[in-house]
Design a protein around this motif. Structure first.
Motif, PDB file in Angstrom:
ATOM      1  N   ASP A  24      -5.068  22.117  -0.834  1.00 34.65           N
ATOM      2  CA  ASP A  24      -4.914  23.284  -1.518  1.00 34.65           C
ATOM      3  C   ASP A  24      -6.152  23.408  -2.919  1.00 34.65           C
ATOM      4  N   LYS A  25      -6.478  22.103  -3.332  1.00 37.46           N
ATOM      5  CA  LYS A  25      -7.641  22.102  -4.129  1.00 37.46           C
ATOM      6  C   LYS A  25      -8.940  22.379  -3.745  1.00 37.46           C
ATOM      7  N   ARG A  26      -9.328  21.877  -2.377  1.00 32.52           N
ATOM      8  CA  ARG A  26     -10.459  21.891  -1.938  1.00 32.52           C
ATOM      9  C   ARG A  26     -10.167  21.634  -0.345  1.00 32.52           C
ATOM     10  N   VAL A  27     -10.763  22.327   0.571  1.00 29.95           N
ATOM     11  CA  VAL A  27     -10.711  22.157   2.042  1.00 29.95           C
ATOM     12  C   VAL A  27     -11.400  20.715   2.310  1.00 29.95           C
ATOM     13  N   GLY A  28     -10.620  20.055   3.006  1.00 32.10           N
ATOM     14  CA  GLY A  28     -11.228  18.725   3.398  1.00 32.10           C
ATOM     15  C   GLY A  28     -10.907  17.481   2.672  1.00 32.10           C
ATOM     16  N   LEU A  29     -10.491  17.815   1.263  1.00 31.40           N
ATOM     17  CA  LEU A  29      -9.955  16.824   0.615  1.00 31.40           C
ATOM     18  C   LEU A  29      -8.912  16.164   0.863  1.00 31.40           C
ATOM     19  N   GLY A  30      -7.940  16.781   1.365  1.00 29.12           N
ATOM     20  CA  GLY A  30      -6.654  16.019   2.059  1.00 29.12           C
ATOM     21  C   GLY A  30      -7.203  15.330   3.078  1.00 29.12           C
ATOM     22  N   HIS A  31      -8.128  15.519   4.061  1.00 31.14           N
ATOM     23  CA  HIS A  31      -8.570  14.716   5.043  1.00 31.14           C
ATOM     24  C   HIS A  31      -9.016  13.313   4.265  1.00 31.14           C
ATOM     25  N   ASP A  32      -9.845  13.512   3.423  1.00 30.70           N
ATOM     26  CA  ASP A  32     -10.590  12.405   2.871  1.00 30.70           C
ATOM     27  C   ASP A  32      -9.517  11.511   2.180  1.00 30.70           C
ATOM     28  N   PHE A  33      -8.309  12.077   1.683  1.00 32.88           N
ATOM     29  CA  PHE A  33      -7.239  11.294   1.070  1.00 32.88           C
ATOM     30  C   PHE A  33      -6.689  10.231   2.177  1.00 32.88           C
ATOM     31  N   VAL A  34      -6.289  10.981   3.245  1.00 34.21           N
ATOM     32  CA  VAL A  34      -5.788  10.120   4.432  1.00 34.21           C
ATOM     33  C   VAL A  34      -6.839   9.187   5.001  1.00 34.21           C
ATOM     34  N   LEU A  35      -8.157   9.395   5.019  1.00 32.83           N
ATOM     35  CA  LEU A  35      -8.955   8.410   5.558  1.00 32.83           C
ATOM     36  C   LEU A  35      -8.924   7.309   4.511  1.00 32.83           C
ATOM     37  N   CYS A  36      -8.856   7.325   3.094  1.00 33.69           N
ATOM     38  CA  CYS A  36      -8.890   6.428   2.114  1.00 33.69           C
ATOM     39  C   CYS A  36      -7.622   5.613   2.194  1.00 33.69           C
ATOM     40  N   ILE A  37      -6.616   6.129   2.768  1.00 31.90           N
ATOM     41  CA  ILE A  37      -5.321   5.452   3.046  1.00 31.90           C
ATOM     42  C   ILE A  37      -5.354   4.567   4.121  1.00 31.90           C
ATOM     43  N   GLU A  38      -5.998   5.323   5.283  1.00 33.84           N
ATOM     44  CA  GLU A  38      -6.193   4.322   6.413  1.00 33.84           C
ATOM     45  C   GLU A  38      -7.179   3.140   6.243  1.00 33.84           C
ATOM     46  N   GLU A  39      -8.121   3.265   5.369  1.00 34.86           N
ATOM     47  CA  GLU A  39      -9.049   2.359   5.008  1.00 34.86           C
ATOM     48  C   GLU A  39      -8.318   1.291   4.335  1.00 34.86           C
ATOM     49  N   ALA A  40      -7.372   1.410   3.419  1.00 32.46           N
ATOM     50  CA  ALA A  40      -6.656   0.523   2.587  1.00 32.46           C
ATOM     51  C   ALA A  40      -5.681  -0.327   3.506  1.00 32.46           C
ATOM     52  N   LEU A  41      -5.126   0.576   4.445  1.00 35.88           N
ATOM     53  CA  LEU A  41      -4.213  -0.150   5.500  1.00 35.88           C
ATOM     54  C   LEU A  41      -5.034  -1.100   6.506  1.00 35.88           C
ATOM     55  N   ASP A  42      -6.242  -0.632   6.879  1.00 28.29           N
ATOM     56  CA  ASP A  42      -7.191  -1.493   7.698  1.00 28.29           C
ATOM     57  C   ASP A  42      -7.383  -3.035   6.961  1.00 28.29           C
ATOM     58  N   LYS A  43      -7.608  -2.497   5.619  1.00 28.03           N
ATOM     59  CA  LYS A  43      -7.959  -3.887   4.811  1.00 28.03           C
ATOM     60  C   LYS A  43      -6.691  -4.877   4.927  1.00 28.03           C
ATOM     61  N   LEU A  44      -5.402  -4.157   4.633  1.00 25.36           N
ATOM     62  CA  LEU A  44      -4.282  -5.081   4.447  1.00 25.36           C
ATOM     63  C   LEU A  44      -4.033  -5.730   5.997  1.00 25.36           C
ATOM     64  N   LEU A  45      -4.178  -4.984   6.995  1.00 26.84           N
ATOM     65  CA  LEU A  45      -3.972  -5.621   8.199  1.00 26.84           C
ATOM     66  C   LEU A  45      -4.861  -6.891   8.542  1.00 26.84           C
ATOM     67  N   ARG A  46      -5.958  -6.643   7.951  1.00 24.96           N
ATOM     68  CA  ARG A  46      -7.103  -7.718   8.196  1.00 24.96           C
ATOM     69  C   ARG A  46      -6.722  -9.076   7.585  1.00 24.96           C
ATOM     70  N   ASN A  47      -6.343  -8.993   6.381  1.00 22.87           N
ATOM     71  CA  ASN A  47      -6.005  -9.972   5.510  1.00 22.87           C
ATOM     72  C   ASN A  47      -5.062  -9.565   4.492  1.00 22.87           C
ATOM     73  N   PRO A  48      -3.818  -9.516   4.723  1.00 25.07           N
ATOM     74  CA  PRO A  48      -2.709  -8.964   3.900  1.00 25.07           C
ATOM     75  C   PRO A  48      -2.538 -10.227   2.313  1.00 25.07           C
ATOM     76  N   LEU A  49      -2.954 -11.249   2.930  1.00 24.32           N
ATOM     77  CA  LEU A  49      -2.710 -12.538   1.699  1.00 24.32           C
ATOM     78  C   LEU A  49      -3.600 -12.365   0.787  1.00 24.32           C
ATOM     79  N   ILE A  50      -4.668 -11.955   0.969  1.00 24.64           N
ATOM     80  CA  ILE A  50      -6.012 -11.699  -0.098  1.00 24.64           C
ATOM     81  C   ILE A  50      -5.739 -11.107  -1.193  1.00 24.64           C
ATOM     82  N   TYR A  51      -4.908 -10.154  -1.305  1.00 27.36           N
ATOM     83  CA  TYR A  51      -4.376  -9.435  -2.615  1.00 27.36           C
ATOM     84  C   TYR A  51      -3.529 -10.158  -3.265  1.00 27.36           C
ATOM     85  N   ARG A  52      -3.610 -10.467  -4.688  1.00 24.36           N
ATOM     86  CA  ARG A  52      -2.546 -11.253  -5.553  1.00 24.36           C
ATOM     87  C   ARG A  52      -1.401 -10.575  -5.682  1.00 24.36           C
TER      88      ARG A  52
END
Length: 93
Positions: A24-52
């Protein structure tokens, strides 16, 4: 080691709600938000124990570009995150 990710239904609702708000704020921004979530989840799945741990067994990873964090914990040897939480960062004004 392979991990399994389980996302809570509440988190899915939160993600959908934020997606709509950002679109609603800007077309495509919601898609960017979902991509950032996917990026974070990919990091977690690669090595979840790296985060303290910051509270008992709870860990977190920040989203790039958006003021949210993925909160998770690892249960067992091969099971990642029986819970998935998303909270807004608290910012001082």
């Amino acid at each position: 080691m392979t991990y399994t990710l389980t996302v809570r239904r509440e988190a899915e609702f939160d993600i959908d709600e934020q997606y709509t708000a950002y679109e609603d704020k800007r077309v495509g921004l919601g898609h960017d938000f979902v991509l950032c979530i996917e990026e974070a989840l990919d990091k977690l799945l690669r090595n979840p124990l790296i985060y303290r741990k910051f509270h008992q067994n709870l860990r977190r990873v920040s989203l790039r570009r958006f003021p949210y964090r993925v909160m998770y914990f690892v249960t067992g040897q091969k099971s990642l995150s029986r819970r998935f939480f998303m909270y807004a960062k608290i910012r001082a004004l």
